[in-house]
Design an enzyme around this catalytic site. Structure first.
Site, short mmCIF file in Angstrom:
data_model
loop_
_atom_site.label_atom_id
_atom_site.label_comp_id
_atom_site.label_asym_id
_atom_site.label_seq_id
_atom_site.Cartn_x
_atom_site.Cartn_y
_atom_site.Cartn_z
N ASP A 68 40.70 35.82 38.27
CA ASP A 68 40.60 37.09 38.86
C ASP A 68 41.80 37.48 39.37
OD1 ASP A 68 40.76 36.40 42.19
OD2 ASP A 68 39.58 34.85 40.97
N ASP A 112 32.88 41.20 46.59
CA ASP A 112 33.91 40.27 47.57
C ASP A 112 33.67 40.36 48.91
OD1 ASP A 112 35.83 38.68 48.35
OD2 ASP A 112 37.48 39.54 47.59
N GLU A 129 34.00 38.49 52.51
CA GLU A 129 34.68 37.17 53.05
C GLU A 129 35.40 37.72 54.33
OE1 GLU A 129 38.34 36.19 51.12
OE2 GLU A 129 37.75 37.48 49.36
#
Length: 280
Positions: free
Chosen positions: A79, A168, A170
């Site tokens: 990524d 994503d 987090e």
């Protein structure tokens, strides 16, 4: 009678200078405090990327991945974000990388300036590729960010080479770890993003997260496991404990210090399983 004259101007100025000096001294003390140093280290909005908080919170491991909820056959992936700039995709292909995710967006205020080179470049060398969105639940709603993501590179097409978009979610690199959300509030935000993404694309988005963050910020919520593939972040030789509900991970980001550019990942299956996820 004596005449009373005004106080000389220089004495007034001296008083003002004394106050200014006191303020400057106080400011210097404030800047020396630990909190001020941390604020200075806060990245600019848009600079976040996958795994930014994983090393800080979960630790860094460099051991090769082995065992632990993984299939016998695994497929290497990477990524990337703007931090990698223009990527030499042929080099990655020759090293064995067969799939890639590129950061497309963050919040509703940032698009990756290298997105076209990274997203199209990986596709052009033969990789199966997808896009990801860095969530900022403290700025706008989940549905709003899902729309922004789809409108700026996060769409999907059934061509056998385009993976569903990844959320994503987090640690917040700009402030409080859980973006100021309660656990139930975070679950609601994520659900709104996922529902809107599916409404726009027909696909269930991948969820990228770390078990410790998921436990802290969602209360280890298990309700997304039935539909949303898990991309787990853990820099160690095994994936460790997964978030509640998921019996296995679909992808595993196992290091941010791989032999080539980008974070390195293992898809939990052979290349045909990567293609199957792309096709839905």
């Amino acid at each position: 009678m004596p005449v009373h004259r005004p106080v000389p101007t220089r004495r007034r100025r001296g008083t003002r200078l004394g106050i200014t000096g006191t303020l400057l001294a106080a400011l210097s003390l404030l800047l020396a405090l630990p909190g001020a140093a941390q604020a200075a280290d806060t990245p600019a909005r848009g600079e976040a990327h996958m795994g930014m908080g994983v090393a800080e919170h979960d630790g860094v491991g460099s051991l090769p991945p082995t065992g632990g909820s993984v299939a016998a056959a695994q497929t290497e992936g990477v990524d990337v974000s703007s931090h990698q700039g223009n990527v030499a995709w042929s080099t990655l292909w020759n090293s064995g990388v067969r799939w890639a995710y590129t950061k497309a967006t963050e919040g509703t205020y940032y698009t990756n300036p290298y997105f076209a080179q990274q997203y199209n470049g990986s596709y052009n060398v033969g990789m199966v590729r997808g896009a990801y969105h860095f969530a900022t639940p403290d700025t706008t709603s989940g549905a709003t960010q899902a729309n922004y993501f789809v409108d700026h590179g996060g769409g999907w097409s059934k061509d056998g080479k385009t993976l569903p978009g990844a959320l994503d979610i987090e640690w917040n690199p700009y402030g409080a770890a859980c973006f100021g959300k309660t656990q139930s509030g975070m679950v609601t935000w994520i659900r709104d993003f996922l529902n809107q993404y599916k409404a726009r694309t027909g696909r269930d988005a991948v969820i990228y997260t770390a078990t410790s963050w998921w436990t802290q910020c969602t209360g280890n919520y298990s309700g997304f496991a039935a539909n949303n593939p898990l991309w787990i972040a853990r820099y160690a030789s095994t994936v460790g404990t997964l978030p509640a509900g998921w019996a296995y991970q679909t992808m595993w980001q196992y290091t941010s210090t791989g032999p080539t550019v980008g974070d390195h990942n293992k898809f939990n299956g052979a290349l045909d399983r990567v293609v199957a996820l792309a096709n839905g």
